[in-house]
Design an enzyme around this catalytic site. Sequence first.
Site, PDB file in Angstrom:
ATOM      1  N   HIS A 183       0.812  -1.215   0.000  1.00 34.06           N
ATOM      2  CA  HIS A 183       0.000   0.000   0.000  1.00 34.06           C
ATOM      3  C   HIS A 183       0.848   1.270   0.000  1.00 34.06           C
ATOM      4  CE1 HIS A 183      -3.900  -2.174   1.259  1.00 34.06           C
ATOM      5  NE2 HIS A 183      -3.808  -2.023  -0.034  1.00 34.06           N
ATOM      6  N   ARG A 223     -10.636  -7.825 -12.031  1.00 31.90           N
ATOM      7  CA  ARG A 223     -10.442  -9.113 -11.344  1.00 31.90           C
ATOM      8  C   ARG A 223     -11.148  -9.037  -9.996  1.00 31.90           C
ATOM      9  NH1 ARG A 223      -4.947  -8.980 -13.895  1.00 31.90           N
ATOM     10  NH2 ARG A 223      -4.607 -11.038 -14.850  1.00 31.90           N
ATOM     11  N   ARG A 239     -15.299  -9.316 -14.358  1.00 32.66           N
ATOM     12  CA  ARG A 239     -15.184 -10.774 -14.404  1.00 32.66           C
ATOM     13  C   ARG A 239     -15.715 -11.363 -13.112  1.00 32.66           C
ATOM     14  NH1 ARG A 239      -9.345 -13.507 -15.132  1.00 32.66           N
ATOM     15  NH2 ARG A 239      -9.149 -13.029 -12.911  1.00 32.66           N
ATOM     16  N   GLU A 243      -9.405 -19.100 -22.031  1.00 31.97           N
ATOM     17  CA  GLU A 243      -8.100 -19.289 -21.390  1.00 31.97           C
ATOM     18  C   GLU A 243      -7.804 -20.760 -21.156  1.00 31.97           C
ATOM     19  OE1 GLU A 243      -8.001 -17.274 -17.576  1.00 31.97           O
ATOM     20  OE2 GLU A 243     -10.097 -17.708 -17.180  1.00 31.97           O
ATOM     21  N   ASN A 271      -2.519 -15.744 -19.911  1.00 30.16           N
ATOM     22  CA  ASN A 271      -1.762 -16.261 -18.758  1.00 30.16           C
ATOM     23  C   ASN A 271      -2.090 -17.722 -18.516  1.00 30.16           C
ATOM     24  OD1 ASN A 271      -1.143 -13.585 -18.569  1.00 30.16           O
ATOM     25  ND2 ASN A 271      -2.423 -13.180 -16.789  1.00 30.16           N
ATOM     26  N   ASP A 272      -3.380 -18.017 -18.529  1.00 28.25           N
ATOM     27  CA  ASP A 272      -3.780 -19.409 -18.327  1.00 28.25           C
ATOM     28  C   ASP A 272      -3.725 -20.200 -19.624  1.00 28.25           C
ATOM     29  OD1 ASP A 272      -4.322 -19.938 -15.573  1.00 28.25           O
ATOM     30  OD2 ASP A 272      -5.926 -18.470 -15.696  1.00 28.25           O
ATOM     31  N   ARG A 306       2.344 -21.510 -14.730  1.00 27.11           N
ATOM     32  CA  ARG A 306       2.716 -20.115 -15.008  1.00 27.11           C
ATOM     33  C   ARG A 306       3.671 -19.553 -13.972  1.00 27.11           C
ATOM     34  NH1 ARG A 306      -3.271 -17.334 -14.484  1.00 27.11           N
ATOM     35  NH2 ARG A 306      -2.347 -15.447 -13.703  1.00 27.11           N
ATOM     36  N   CYS A 350      -6.762 -10.087 -22.627  1.00 25.17           N
ATOM     37  CA  CYS A 350      -6.473  -9.417 -21.349  1.00 25.17           C
ATOM     38  C   CYS A 350      -5.341 -10.068 -20.555  1.00 25.17           C
ATOM     39  CB  CYS A 350      -7.728  -9.337 -20.484  1.00 25.17           C
ATOM     40  SG  CYS A 350      -8.374 -10.944 -20.024  1.00 25.17           S
TER      41      CYS A 350
HETATM   42  C1  PEP Z   1      -5.356 -14.876 -17.868  1.00 21.27           C
HETATM   43  O1  PEP Z   1      -5.388 -16.050 -17.504  1.00 21.27           O
HETATM   44  O2  PEP Z   1      -4.744 -14.476 -18.875  1.00 21.27           O
HETATM   45  C2  PEP Z   1      -6.066 -13.858 -17.087  1.00 21.27           C
HETATM   46  C3  PEP Z   1      -6.147 -12.607 -17.496  1.00 21.27           C
HETATM   47  O3  PEP Z   1      -6.590 -14.248 -15.896  1.00 21.27           O
HETATM   48  P1  PEP Z   1      -5.754 -14.333 -14.528  1.00 21.27           P
HETATM   49  O4  PEP Z   1      -4.359 -13.855 -14.823  1.00 21.27           O
HETATM   50  O5  PEP Z   1      -6.474 -13.476 -13.580  1.00 21.27           O
HETATM   51  O6  PEP Z   1      -5.830 -15.778 -14.229  1.00 21.27           O
HETATM   52 MG    MG Z   2      -6.832 -16.657 -15.985  1.00 23.56          MG
END
Ligand code: PEP
Ligand code: MG
Length: 569
Positions: free
Chosen positions: A186, A293, A329, A428, A451-452, A462, A499
């Site tokens: 913070h 998120r 989301r 994803e 990412n996923d 990851r 995203c």
């Molecule tokens: C992703 O998986 O790309 C994503 C944006 O979701 P998170 O990173 O929150 O799992």
């Molecule tokens: Mg994800």
Amino acid sequence: MIYSGISASKGVGFGKVVKLKENIISVKKEGATENKDENERYTNAINSYKSRVAILSENLDQKLSVTEGDILRSHLAILDDPEFNNLVLKQIKAGKSAEESVSIVCEGYADTFRSSNDEILIQKIDDVIDIKQGILSMLSGESDPIPDLSKGSVIVGRSILPSILSSLDVSLISGIVSDSGNDTSHSAILAKSMNIPMICGATNVYNKVNDGDDIIVDALNGDIIHLPEKKEVKYYKDIASKYIKDLTELEKFRDINSVTTDGQILNIYCNLSGISDISRFLESDGEGIGLLRTEMIFMNKMAEPSEDEQFKEYLKIVQSAKGRPTIIRTLDAGGDKNIPYLNISKEENPFLGIRAIRFCLKDRALFKRQIRAILRASHYGNVEIMLPMVTCVSEVSEAKAVIEECKDELRKDKIPFKEDIKIGCMIETPSAAIMADELAKVCDFFSIGTNDLIQYTMCADRGNSMVSYLYSVFQPAVLRLIRNICLSAKKAGIKVEMCGEAAANEILLPVLVSLKIDAISVSPGSVLKLRRIINGLNASDCNKIADRVYQMSSEAEIFEYLSSYKNTD
Ligand code: PEP
Ligand code: MG
């Protein structure tokens, strides 16, 4: 001497060390003779501390914005939590002094957060320590160690607590160094809003410097230069002026469209985790919120936030977007996002278990509370709902049925919401990517979560550095899936966005332009930089580049080829 740490708020600061004195307040150990007295002392102290926090947060509201004020107001939420108070009172009842009781409970919270491995909970360690110090100083009558500052002070502390930072005269501080913390703490968020260069996690620098020493905080590279030589001062002055020049250059890309030289629009949205990101979003010039998120809003609490609490948070975020698209989301709990109070049962393989939409479809009551809160907020802006970790069509259909149920209830209660709210899903998982044509029939939009998608496609965790050599968006398998998703979306006439972190990868942009992706959603700090690149790209050149990419069979080849086009900044 050069020390290093984590760059938490960008910039380069020059000045003289002011060490933040440690606030060591003695904790009265001996048990109280009268519980009643200790209860009263505790209640008085907590009330005085609350008034102090209220004043400090109002100051922040005025100096910075409501978002920063909310950082301190989150302390009030902890103090108002019946669980927190019960724990302290239980210790007092057991014969401990008010001081010791508060210490035990706050340290207990800090230990739980420390062992959680969870970024958001780790971020809260400083908050509970701050609360502990605050209540202890109220109990002891000793005040906080606020240092005397003069222009060009560089604050160095073992830790920098948000309440201390909020009490200082920002105009006198040219840099901050903290032995602990990280870029999401913070204090780091406050430093960013105050535009003060800050380096965290600079282990033991506190012991190595003295008040009045010359020091440079290079928070672009995470370097702390203690007692710099003349030539070093010159070197870092050059870095600082280049940084300022770059920032000025980027400003030319504010308030304009993100569009290629031949007119193809690629909107740039922002990824947000909650109200604490609003000011960064507003500064970023992002064209919308592409990913909120919401699990972070849950992680920030000790118990599930009620429908009303959620509604209030979503509302603030929706209103900050002022009509721009705001994609909320639904809860992505599970996997790496552990929310202790949800009691998700321990699994051998949490990434392949009850996560995200799977969890919500199991706990319908919780899912409905969230959907109702999102729907209520949708009345006040341009909200869309996004479902995470979808693997098959039936999950979307089931979730849509729940959303319909919530809509019916709200209609009956005459609570307004956006009737034609769009419902889309994250793509994803490989199964969703393969089934994109069928999913496109039941979704209003897609957002690619790289990412996923990368981890599930490449079977490479990851967060595991041992397999990071496989974890790349430039893997041909991943790029083929992305292409399939985009082609299916375009064929069905629905929007497709991206995203995941890869959306901010500069060398991937030509491929995304060739796929006619409608929007990318990135962290707020990347918007102007990416817009500068997009505005220098030509869509027909991008098509030719992408055609070659799909003929390549190795990650290294694709990466090298796309890197050769990176001459845009
Ligand atoms: C992703 O998986 O790309 C994503 C944006 O979701 P998170 O990173 O929150 O799992
Ligand atoms: Mg994800």
